[in-house]
Scaffold this motif. Structure first.
Motif, short mmCIF file in Angstrom:
data_model
loop_
_atom_site.label_atom_id
_atom_site.label_comp_id
_atom_site.label_asym_id
_atom_site.label_seq_id
_atom_site.Cartn_x
_atom_site.Cartn_y
_atom_site.Cartn_z
N SER A 241 1.82 -2.85 -9.66
CA SER A 241 2.55 -2.73 -8.78
C SER A 241 2.50 -2.47 -7.61
O SER A 241 1.86 -1.20 -6.76
N PRO A 242 3.07 -3.82 -6.10
CA PRO A 242 2.26 -2.84 -5.25
C PRO A 242 3.49 -1.92 -4.38
O PRO A 242 4.11 -1.94 -4.62
N ASN A 243 2.78 -1.90 -2.91
CA ASN A 243 3.16 -1.39 -2.29
C ASN A 243 3.67 -1.74 -1.32
O ASN A 243 1.95 -1.92 -0.43
N PHE A 244 4.29 -1.88 -0.31
CA PHE A 244 5.21 -2.09 0.53
C PHE A 244 4.58 -2.28 1.94
O PHE A 244 4.66 -1.97 3.23
N VAL A 245 4.51 -0.80 1.10
CA VAL A 245 4.44 0.25 3.07
C VAL A 245 3.04 0.55 3.21
O VAL A 245 2.17 0.10 4.24
N THR A 246 2.25 0.83 1.71
CA THR A 246 1.00 0.70 2.08
C THR A 246 0.15 -0.20 1.79
O THR A 246 -1.54 -0.20 2.03
N GLN A 247 0.11 -0.76 1.23
CA GLN A 247 -0.18 -2.52 0.79
C GLN A 247 -1.72 -2.10 0.06
O GLN A 247 -2.16 -2.82 -0.43
N GLU A 248 -1.26 -1.18 -0.99
CA GLU A 248 -2.39 -0.54 -1.74
C GLU A 248 -1.28 -1.51 -2.81
O GLU A 248 -0.42 -1.77 -3.19
N CYS A 249 -1.82 -1.31 -4.27
CA CYS A 249 -1.35 -2.08 -5.43
C CYS A 249 -2.54 -1.55 -6.37
O CYS A 249 -3.64 -1.27 -6.83
N GLN A 250 -1.43 -0.39 -7.57
CA GLN A 250 -2.20 -0.13 -8.88
C GLN A 250 -2.02 -0.99 -9.43
O GLN A 250 -1.03 -1.65 -10.33
N TRP A 251 -3.17 -1.34 -10.58
CA TRP A 251 -2.63 -1.82 -12.10
C TRP A 251 -3.18 -1.24 -12.99
O TRP A 251 -3.81 -0.46 -12.71
N SER A 252 -2.03 -1.62 -14.27
CA SER A 252 -2.24 -0.09 -15.24
C SER A 252 -2.16 -1.11 -16.52
O SER A 252 -0.84 -1.33 -16.65
N TRP A 253 -3.27 -1.02 -17.28
CA TRP A 253 -3.28 -1.90 -18.04
C TRP A 253 -2.84 -0.94 -19.53
O TRP A 253 -3.38 0.12 -19.17
N GLY A 254 -2.38 -1.60 -19.95
CA GLY A 254 -1.25 -0.89 -21.13
C GLY A 254 -0.36 -0.58 -21.01
O GLY A 254 0.27 -0.23 -22.14
N GLU A 255 0.48 -0.72 -20.09
CA GLU A 255 1.46 -0.27 -19.67
C GLU A 255 2.28 -1.90 -19.43
O GLU A 255 1.92 -2.35 -18.75
N LYS A 256 3.98 -1.93 -20.47
CA LYS A 256 4.48 -3.14 -20.15
C LYS A 256 5.25 -3.16 -18.41
O LYS A 256 6.02 -2.08 -18.52
N PRO A 257 5.58 -4.31 -18.00
CA PRO A 257 6.18 -4.22 -16.82
C PRO A 257 7.40 -3.75 -17.10
O PRO A 257 8.00 -4.18 -17.92
#
Length: 285
Positions: A241-257
């Motif tokens: 899950s990229p954040n285009f404001v902060t350019q952070e990106c959350q990776w979450s395993w076990g979570e269906k996209p």
């Protein structure tokens, strides 16, 4: 977070003004205090409709260790081999971004009816498969995803059967991943997923996104192929899950996209400073 995500977002947004952002268990949908009213949607009447502003945060200077340099070189060489394209004269991540952009804008990357975007995703997955070698995915599936591979002597009825992911898999994956993906995305820290469970990884400021400033490259050469690679080759669901404001990106395993078309967090439109967009405009003028 487990009980009420909306309440957590409200509380964390307030707390982010008094405690460091890095101490929050999850920062998805939590704005930087100084940019709490910032909107990506470009409102400049002189600009093309449906543009997005660039990230308001200053660019981060990244450093690379010896392993990062080796992995980046291997990835670039493998990508060039897979795409049968010319290597960029630029060094480091700049060269990789240019090579990715060149393929995206090539006839093969621009085929209609989503064929071009699918080609990009497939080339990334082929590159990852070659780098991981045929040995690593089966062992990952056994010890993380709990999937019985066909090369182990088991009753035929058990081959391919899933017994996991094991309880430790999401957390252990977050601890292992930074070593192998730091060359591409930059520093990251282990955190909690949006549902409050372990198995989250926060990319503090994505190197690949900062350099490319391109939603298309982010989507088709990172987010979608990496999600698919972890699911199909390693047996673990992953949401990037990229954040285009902060350019952070959350990776979450076990979570269906969520499908991008149904994802309210995925903004519509092109980023104003995207070089890919500018090259397309120039080619059409």
């Amino acid at each position: 977070m487990k009980e009420n995500c909306t309440t957590y977002i409200t509380t964390a947004t307030f707390l982010s003004q008094v405690i460091p952002r890095s101490e929050l268990p999850n920062v998805q949908d939590i704005p930087f205090p100084e940019f709490s009213s910032f909107s990506l949607a470009c409102t400049d009447e002189n600009e093309t409709p449906n543009l997005l502003y660039d990230s308001p945060l200053p660019e981060k200077i990244f450093t690379s260790n010896f392993l990062d340099k080796i992995l980046l070189s291997l990835f670039r060489n493998t990508w060039i081999s897979q795409t049968n394209s010319q290597k960029s004269a630029l060094s480091g991540i700049d060269g990789l971004v240019e090579e990715g952009r060149n393929y995206m804008l090539s006839p093969e990357g621009q085929l209609p009816n989503s064929e071009g975007t699918r080609n990009q995703q497939v080339k990334v997955m082929q590159t990852l498969r070659q780098l991981f070698t045929p040995l690593m995915p089966p062992f990952f599936k056994i010890f993380m995803a709990g999937v019985i591979p066909d090369f182990i002597v088991f009753p035929e009825s058990l081959v391919g059967k899933r017994f996991g992911p094991w309880f430790y898999a999401p957390l252990l994956t977050t601890l292992i991943t930074p070593t192998f993906f730091n060359f591409l995305v930059g520093p990251s820290t282990v955190n909690f997923k949006k549902n409050g469970e372990l198995g989250g990884l926060l990319v503090e400021k994505c190197k690949f996104l900062q350099k490319s400033k391109c939603k298309g490259i982010c989507l088709n050469q990172c987010k979608l192929p990496i999600q698919e690679f972890f699911k199909d080759d390693l047996g673990m669901e992953l949401t990037v899950s990229p954040n285009f404001v902060t350019q952070e990106c959350q990776w979450s395993w076990g979570e269906k996209p969520v499908e991008v078309a149904n994802d309210p967090s995925w903004p519509k439109g092109c980023v104003k400073g995207c070089e890919s967009r500018q090259l397309v405009v120039e080619s059409q003028s």
